[in-house]
Design an enzyme around this catalytic site. Structure first.
Site, short mmCIF file in Angstrom:
data_model
loop_
_atom_site.label_atom_id
_atom_site.label_comp_id
_atom_site.label_asym_id
_atom_site.label_seq_id
_atom_site.Cartn_x
_atom_site.Cartn_y
_atom_site.Cartn_z
N PHE A 88 0.86 -1.18 0.00
CA PHE A 88 0.00 0.00 0.00
C PHE A 88 0.90 1.23 0.00
CE2 PHE A 88 -2.37 3.18 2.65
CZ PHE A 88 -3.44 3.38 1.78
N ASP A 243 -5.58 -5.73 14.59
CA ASP A 243 -4.73 -6.93 14.46
C ASP A 243 -4.09 -7.28 15.80
OD1 ASP A 243 -5.32 -6.80 11.74
OD2 ASP A 243 -3.52 -5.64 11.29
#
Length: 310
Positions: A88, A243
């Site tokens: 990204f 996460d």
């Protein structure tokens, strides 16, 4: 990357069909990431070995070395011979506006990974967490879990926005655990056509993160478990917080702790990430971690967690 000007000042609305722009950026930061790698890193920080399953490119060597030094088993990572690791790339201006691109790259080859040989080599896992990945790979891995009788966790997260109802139903139905944030839980209902209680009936446990309000855990026929966020958190950057929560929750589950304690451990680990720029740049000692558990959830919680920390 950071751009000191404003993107808006460089845009000519009447000429957007001919747009051709470049920006002189002031800084470049390369950060490690990927939802599965972030979770495995968090497990490693708590002394639990997670097996990373995914596809990467030949440029993965340095990242592999970093992860393995932090307790991650990377032996099941498929290396593409033709594509780079997914990444990204994002440029942000001072107003928070962003221009970004996501390159899927080797991620598309995740669908070619079979879980069977990994299980044969390493043994039956406590759970197979199917996180955001190549959509077809997510479908295949979920179905293989069903066929092999492997307990799986549904965690579609970023792919919820792009997946259709059929895909989301395939990923969720029969999961031992369903992870999502509150917005994603509503999206799951909208895309599947299931009511919230029907979603719950199709999974064993539904864990919904609520940001600064903590976590809610639902089970059919039982009272909800609601856990507040960790105390005295100084937020800096939220990327990777979910996460880390999952890593802490699953580590505590592997220690045999109950759902409430698991959520508390997850919230404390998430606090370290939200206070740090980067998803894998945090560190702590066992004493410091236990201190935050006690501060947030009391001495009994800290006493139950203490024997398990490395």
């Amino acid at each position: 990357m950071g751009f000191s000007g404003r993107f808006a000042d460089s845009l000519v609305v009447e000429q957007l069909d001919k747009i051709s722009l470049s920006f002189l950026v002031d800084d470049l930061e390369i950060r490690r990431g990927g939802v599965a790698a972030n979770m495995c890193f968090g497990l490693g920080r708590l002394g639990v070995t997670g097996v990373l399953v995914g596809a990467a490119g030949e440029d993965f060597a340095d990242y592999r070395s970093w992860l393995e030094r932090h307790g991650v088993d990377c032996s099941a990572v498929h290396i593409s011979d033709s594509q780079h690791t997914a990444r990204f790339v994002c440029t942000t201006d001072p107003t928070g506006a962003q221009i970004a691109s996501f390159y899927t790259g080797a991620m598309s080859e995740a669908r070619n990974i079979e879980l069977g040989p990994i299980v044969d080599r390493l043994g039956t896992p406590s759970y197979v967490l199917v996180g955001a990945d190549d959509p077809e790979g997510m479908r295949r891995h979920t179905e293989e879990c069903r066929q092999r009788g492997l307990a799986f966790i549904a965690d579609p997260s970023q792919q919820l926005a792009f997946g259709d109802g059929a895909l989301i139903r395939d990923l969720v139905d029969g999961a031992a655990l369903l992870f999502s944030n509150e917005y994603e839980s509503h999206m799951i209902c909208q895309k599947t056509g299931w009511e919230p209680d029907e979603v719950l009936a199709r999974v064993g446990v539904q864990v919904t993160t609520l940001g600064a309000q903590g976590v809610r855990i639902r089970r059919t026929g039982q009272d909800d478990v609601v856990v507040a966020a960790a105390a005295e958190v100084s937020p800096v950057e939220p990327t990777g917080v979910g996460d880390a929560f999952r890593a802490g929750f699953l580590a505590a589950t592997s220690w045999g702790l109950g759902l409430e304690r698991a959520a508390q451990v997850g919230c404390v680990l998430a606090a370290y990430v939200v206070e740090t720029i980067g998803t894998q740049e945090y560190s702590f000692t066992a004493a410091a971690f236990l201190g935050r558990v006690e501060l947030s959830y009391g001495a009994d919680a800290a006493a139950e967690v203490a024997p398990h920390l490395p």
